[in-house]
Design an enzyme around this catalytic site. Structure first.
Site, PDB file in Angstrom:
ATOM      1  N   THR A 221       0.814  -1.218   0.000  1.00 46.01           N
ATOM      2  CA  THR A 221       0.000   0.000   0.000  1.00 46.01           C
ATOM      3  C   THR A 221       0.846   1.266   0.000  1.00 46.01           C
ATOM      4  OG1 THR A 221      -1.815  -1.122   1.145  1.00 46.01           O
ATOM      5  CG2 THR A 221      -1.781   1.273   1.285  1.00 46.01           C
TER       6      THR A 221
ATOM      7  N   THR B 289      -1.347 -22.545  20.475  1.00 42.81           N
ATOM      8  CA  THR B 289      -2.623 -22.037  20.931  1.00 42.81           C
ATOM      9  C   THR B 289      -2.634 -20.526  20.870  1.00 42.81           C
ATOM     10  OG1 THR B 289      -4.197 -22.025  22.755  1.00 42.81           O
ATOM     11  CG2 THR B 289      -1.867 -22.042  23.330  1.00 42.81           C
TER      12      THR B 289
ATOM     13  N   ASP C  81       1.847  -7.463  -4.578  1.00 44.32           N
ATOM     14  CA  ASP C  81       0.850  -7.402  -3.520  1.00 44.32           C
ATOM     15  C   ASP C  81       1.278  -8.426  -2.471  1.00 44.32           C
ATOM     16  OD1 ASP C  81      -1.519  -8.231  -1.981  1.00 44.32           O
ATOM     17  OD2 ASP C  81      -2.625  -6.923  -3.320  1.00 44.32           O
ATOM     18  N   SER C  82       1.322  -8.019  -1.206  1.00 46.15           N
ATOM     19  CA  SER C  82       1.915  -8.919  -0.212  1.00 46.15           C
ATOM     20  C   SER C  82       1.132 -10.217  -0.036  1.00 46.15           C
ATOM     21  CB  SER C  82       2.068  -8.210   1.134  1.00 46.15           C
ATOM     22  OG  SER C  82       0.843  -8.063   1.796  1.00 46.15           O
ATOM     23  N   SER C  83      -0.126 -10.243  -0.456  1.00 44.71           N
ATOM     24  CA  SER C  83      -0.867 -11.502  -0.387  1.00 44.71           C
ATOM     25  C   SER C  83      -0.337 -12.518  -1.388  1.00 44.71           C
ATOM     26  CB  SER C  83      -2.362 -11.261  -0.622  1.00 44.71           C
ATOM     27  OG  SER C  83      -2.581 -10.701  -1.903  1.00 44.71           O
TER      28      SER C  83
ATOM     29  N   THR D 252       1.287  -5.005   4.176  1.00 42.49           N
ATOM     30  CA  THR D 252       1.066  -5.394   5.571  1.00 42.49           C
ATOM     31  C   THR D 252       0.521  -6.808   5.753  1.00 42.49           C
ATOM     32  OG1 THR D 252      -1.153  -4.405   5.564  1.00 42.49           O
ATOM     33  CG2 THR D 252       0.684  -3.012   6.285  1.00 42.49           C
ATOM     34  N   ASP D 253      -0.183  -7.346   4.752  1.00 43.60           N
ATOM     35  CA  ASP D 253      -0.862  -8.627   4.955  1.00 43.60           C
ATOM     36  C   ASP D 253       0.093  -9.745   5.339  1.00 43.60           C
ATOM     37  OD1 ASP D 253      -3.344  -7.569   4.522  1.00 43.60           O
ATOM     38  OD2 ASP D 253      -3.552  -8.303   2.466  1.00 43.60           O
TER      39      ASP D 253
END
Length: 279
Positions: A16, A279, A60-62, A92-93
């Site tokens: 971004t 967890t 795109d970080s995805s 950021t993703d």
């Protein structure tokens, strides 16, 4: 040599922070890297030597994958002796995934590698990108008695510096997008940048930087939930070539105690799978 200017390498992967908004449509498209620097002329006031490397096509970080991590690590290794610190601009993703991976790939690291980005593009009036970039550069350049103040892989975002492999994204809406639930911030930026030296990893100063690039992605993550069908777990355990399974369980590590579930997990262990309970 004592008067040598501090040198920082900025590596632009995408995200971004490097997008520009079309005012008529509201859609975003990638900037080129020089445009990003033009939006933050303040960094010239540091008086550092800056160089930059950018991925041929912003990612795109995805869409980040292990080969991109290897490319990043290779860029750092190739330029390691020429620069005092490194700043990686990243979406950021998956920023926390990249930071964690690099922390294990860059063995004997003695210089800062700071990942940062933004929630709003850098040309937007209220962008958080400028402060994130400026402070990341200052931290990457910081030295104490001639040695890097933070010689490890970190994420800097919204006034806080976190250890890269202890960080996760917590919000897609707020500027404080990241948190480190089980480890304190390494630094906080206010009027001054205050370093938490007791928590910062100490560099041994011994040995050359070594790259660990043998990454095996034959792993799976299973999130346990009430009513999960045993055959779902069995289908994952039986994936050909699988090396490890991470079980996301309840509370302090609790999981179903019925025999079918336990038999499937036991069978995976007997096959040689590494099964980790988190967890």
């Amino acid at each position: 040599m004592a008067n040598r200017k501090t040198s920082i390498l900025i590596i632009y992967t995408g995200g971004t922070i490097g997008m520009i908004q079309d005012p008529s449509t509201g859609s975003y498209s990638p900037y080129n890297f020089q445009n990003i620097l033009d939006e933050v002329p303040e960094i010239k006031r540091f008086g550092y030597n800056f160089s930059s490397v950018e991925f041929p096509t912003p990612i795109d970080s995805s869409n980040i994958t292990p080969p991109a991590w290897i490319e990043l690590a290779g860029i750092i290794k190739e330029n390691y002796r020429f620069y005092d610190g490194f700043v990686i601009l990243h979406g950021t993703d998956t920023m926390a995934f990249t930071a964690s991976a690099l922390s294990f790939m860059l063995e004997n690291l003695s210089k800062p590698v700071i990942l940062t980005g933004s929630q709003l593009p850098i040309n937007i009036l209220r962008t958080d990108g400028k402060e994130n970039l400026i402070s990341s550069i200052e931290i990457a350049a910081a030295k104490i008695k001639g040695k890097a103040a933070v010689p490890e892989v970190c994420i800097y975002f919204e006034f806080k510096l976190y250890r890269g492999n202890r960080t996760k994204k917590q919000s897609a809406e707020n500027f404080n997008a990241f948190e480190s639930p089980n480890f304190p911030p390494l630094a906080e930026a206010g009027i001054h940048i205050s370093y938490n030296f007791s928590s910062i990893k100490k560099s041994s100063g011994r040995g050359e930087l070594k790259l660990n690039t043998d990454i095996d992605s034959n792993i799976a993550v299973i999130k346990i939930f009430p009513g999960i069908h045993p055959e779902v777990i069995r289908a994952v355990i039986d994936i050909p070539g699988l090396r490890a399974v991470i079980l996301e369980t309840y509370g302090s590590g609790n999981a179903p105690a019925d025999k079918q579930f336990l038999d499937i997990i036991s069978g995976g262990v007997k096959k040689g799978l590494v099964i980790v309970n988190v967890t």
